[in-house]
Motif scaffolding. Sequence first.
Motif, short mmCIF file in Angstrom:
data_model
loop_
_atom_site.label_atom_id
_atom_site.label_comp_id
_atom_site.label_asym_id
_atom_site.label_seq_id
_atom_site.Cartn_x
_atom_site.Cartn_y
_atom_site.Cartn_z
N GLY A 673 22.87 38.17 41.65
CA GLY A 673 24.00 37.45 41.06
C GLY A 673 24.57 36.41 42.00
N VAL A 674 24.67 36.77 43.32
CA VAL A 674 25.17 35.80 44.29
C VAL A 674 24.24 34.59 44.38
CG1 VAL A 674 25.65 35.44 46.75
CG2 VAL A 674 26.44 37.52 45.61
N LEU A 680 23.88 27.89 40.53
CA LEU A 680 24.72 27.21 39.53
C LEU A 680 25.65 26.20 40.18
CD1 LEU A 680 25.58 30.22 37.18
CD2 LEU A 680 24.06 28.30 36.69
N VAL A 681 26.19 26.58 41.34
CA VAL A 681 27.11 25.66 42.04
C VAL A 681 26.35 24.41 42.47
CG1 VAL A 681 28.51 25.36 44.11
CG2 VAL A 681 28.69 27.46 42.77
N LEU A 682 25.14 24.60 43.05
CA LEU A 682 24.35 23.45 43.48
C LEU A 682 23.96 22.58 42.29
CD1 LEU A 682 22.00 25.14 46.14
CD2 LEU A 682 23.99 23.68 46.55
N TRP A 683 23.62 23.24 41.16
CA TRP A 683 23.27 22.46 39.96
C TRP A 683 24.47 21.65 39.48
CZ3 TRP A 683 25.37 22.80 35.03
CH2 TRP A 683 24.72 22.06 34.05
N ALA A 687 24.74 17.67 39.19
CA ALA A 687 25.06 17.07 37.90
C ALA A 687 26.25 16.11 38.03
CB ALA A 687 25.36 18.16 36.88
N LEU A 688 27.26 16.50 38.77
CA LEU A 688 28.43 15.63 38.96
C LEU A 688 28.05 14.36 39.70
CD1 LEU A 688 31.17 18.30 39.84
CD2 LEU A 688 30.96 16.97 37.73
N ARG A 689 27.15 14.47 40.67
CA ARG A 689 26.72 13.28 41.41
C ARG A 689 26.00 12.31 40.48
NH1 ARG A 689 24.33 15.67 47.16
NH2 ARG A 689 26.38 16.21 48.06
N ARG A 690 25.13 12.84 39.62
CA ARG A 690 24.40 11.96 38.70
C ARG A 690 25.38 11.28 37.74
NH1 ARG A 690 20.59 16.26 38.65
NH2 ARG A 690 21.50 17.02 36.68
#
Length: 698
Positions: A673-674, A680-683, A687-690
């Motif tokens: 889970g960790v 998920l955080v890295l994704w 996504a925010l950068r794109r």
Amino acid sequence: MNHYQRSILGTILILVITVCVAGLLNRWTESFGRIDLTERSIYTLTDGTRSILRKVGQPLTMKFFYSKSYIDETGNPQLRAINNLYYYVRDLLRSYERASGGRLKLEEYDPAAFSPEEEEADRLGVTRLPTQGQAGLYFGMAITTESGRTQAIPVFDARRQSMIEYQITEAIERITSETKTKLGVMSSLDVAGGDMNDFQRMMAARQGRQVAEPWGNVEVLKRFYDVSNVATDVTEIDPELDYLVLIHPKELSDQTLYAIDQFVMRGGKLICFVDPHAPFADPAPRDPNNPFGGPAGHEDSSNLNRLLQAWGVKVDPQQYVADFGLALPINSQRGPTPLGTFLALNTPGEDGVAQGVNPDDPVTQGLSQRLVMYFPGAVQAATGSASDVNITPLLMTTRDGRMFTADRYKIVNMMGGMPNPDTINGLAGDVAATGPLTLAARVTGQLHSAFPDGAPKAEGEDADKPADGEEKPEDGEQKPTDEGQPGDESKPGEGEEAATPDAASKHRAMTVQPNSIIVVADVDMICDALSFQRAMGGLLLPTTGNYEFVLNVVDNLSGSSDLMSVRSRGNFERPFTVVDRIEREADAELRKKVEEINKQIEAFDKQLQEMRQQATEQNVALLQRDALDERRKLETSKREKQRELNDLQRQREDRIDALESRLVFYNVVGVPGVILLIGLVLWAVQALRRLSITGGAR
């Protein structure tokens, strides 16, 4: 080549480079050592080992035998699990090689069936463990010198990982030492196995004669010291002995007690094991007319207070020590039941600190296993002694310790010799706790003789007759004073008394220099039942840490701290303190319930007895009906109480099962889970950068 293909190729190249660099670094740094990040630094040599390695003055070869090919080929998962221990031992031996400064050389062998390596292992004394087929399993080592001397470790025990460094270091010290310390063993029991060597014991067994096995702790002492047996009727202790181990002294004569006394006065070191009740070490002999045995006519207590009280301590042979916080279970009619006089020391308390041992003393620091004692006594300060001593507790109870006195018939079940735990716990529970009680102690100081007037006269000897070799003074002539007494004008210097043949026979009223003795108020702890089990071929497998304590005591008195520090490096296992606390709380609740039921039964028996005494021919029928009604009520109440006990036991198991389920969930689900959360955080960050680059345009 497009962008996707270049990415795959780049990833592969990075992995190849990483593996190659890791391998090169592993090879390059192996000669300089490694960083040990384990919790207890299990791959780091102790200071005691390094000190002993610095004293090695000759080249040694460590020949390590492990049947790795056979274990890798077998499908047995239990055998394959030994590989983990193999890697630990191999890396530890490499640490020895690095730390020795070139004096130790490591050679590794993988013995195959009928190979020269197998022959070499057999020749050097490495144990061949039986397996299916013709191949044998080897997991041991031998240390050899250039002159051909050999010291073997027949097998490494997977259950004793914390003692492996000690085994190796001890073998190195043994093969390099020129002389052994001389140690005498005196006992009222047959602890030496009939005083027979291994060859005599083997021949007796082949002839069908019953052969008494020596106690395991005596065998272990023989590995490190020059051990000799001392008879219980001696009138003088060999002055060349460095130590005297006294085990369960019973009915020693005044002449023998005087010999022990003068051995200590001359500076000899004494280790004394006495016991108020030693059923394991000193069982009652079997009576052919009584197949169940029993304690009738057999005294299993020992007493040395004739000497100990003069030296400042005593052990009451009629009092037993109990501690419900340290109690171990024994089998009873209602299943495993904690017995207050069956103690487990060096066990973690609620705060994680080891209970029952002195944490600041080198004898008990870092013992790797629990110590077990059975019906021990208490070492107490003696009043009125002439000795100015310091008593240092080594083993002790918790604050729940208490002493109680009981007739031996009450504490032993006549139908087999095992005690009734409910009876014992009831007797001990009626006595208030008196705080920590000392079970073993070091006594240090200027010790005074228990025979201030000199040697005791033999039975029938005239009190006015001078001893052998002694001239009777003329009337009015003052008899020369003894060494150490007022008026002695010619005291020998330290070590001078050994220079003359008559020095050992001189009476000494006190020690010339402060001396130390060790007093342990339990003998059962050093018998095999509570120390070892014997495997195939007579191999001794420790079941407790009792033998470590015995060796630490001798090493401490000798002033040799190097081996003791290695042996006391601690336990590699991490105790489950939460489960231990749950079990202790449940056992305390169970004990209270059991005591409550027993008191109800005793009250009922007393009431029945009173009714029988009041019975007459007219009212006996009525009283019988009343007794039957009362019995039914009690049985109903007893069943209810028993259900409560079962409920408490079930609640304890439910709490442990619930804790186990939570841990399994955290380990199975928690770690993935960790990792998923991190992904998920890295994704999300990507996504925010794109989105920020494209401005939200697709």
